[in-house]
Design a protein around this motif. Structure first.
Motif: not given
Length: 145
Positions: A89-91, A103-109, A67-69, A74-81
């Motif tokens: 996958q993204e999150g 407050r932590v908001h986590v999203t994953m697809s 994955i690549e971050h 105040r955030s980190t996102s990632w994408t599947l390589v």
């Protein structure tokens, strides 16, 4: 078809403390039972993990992912390589100050390579989100707060 799940939860620690825990990607196996190993392949200009190879095991399925971050203050996102089991996958972990600390908001697809019933995917994702909620909270409070 990709399936998305998200959650919000509070951690009794400052956003900077939570972000330091998220930046410590080599230690993810300490707080996530699904992660068997994490290897940083590349880092950004300030030393945060950019490209990561991970081996995960969940519900009897094992997957090796790259994955690549992307990081902000105040955030980190990632994408599947690359993945043996997933097409995409993204999150994201997004942090905001709250009355309790952060407050932590986590999203994953994600979208698997093989057909999986949507309810099975959602159940797996909800299990992962619950593990993140408990594991990350405990990790932050025991190591960074």
């Amino acid at each position: 078809m990709a399936v998305t799940v998200s959650d919000r939860f509070d951690i009794d620690a400052a956003p900077e403390q939570v972000m330091r825990a998220l930046e410590d990607v080599e230690r993810i196996p300490e707080w996530s039972g699904a992660h068997q190993s994490v290897e940083v392949l590349t880092r950004d200009d300030v030393g945060r993990a950019r490209r990561i190879r991970m081996t995960l095991s969940l519900f009897g399925f094992s997957d090796t992912q790259t994955i690549e971050h992307d990081w902000t203050e105040r955030s980190t996102s990632w994408t599947l390589v690359e993945s043996t089991m997933q097409r995409s996958q993204e999150g994201e972990y997004a942090l905001e100050p709250s009355e309790r600390g952060t407050r932590v908001h986590v999203t994953m697809s994600l979208e698997p390579k093989v057909p999986v019933p949507g309810f099975v995917l959602r159940r797996g994702q909800k299990h992962a989100i619950g593990a993140i909620r408990r594991g990350l909270t405990d990790f932050v409070l025991s190591r960074y707060a």
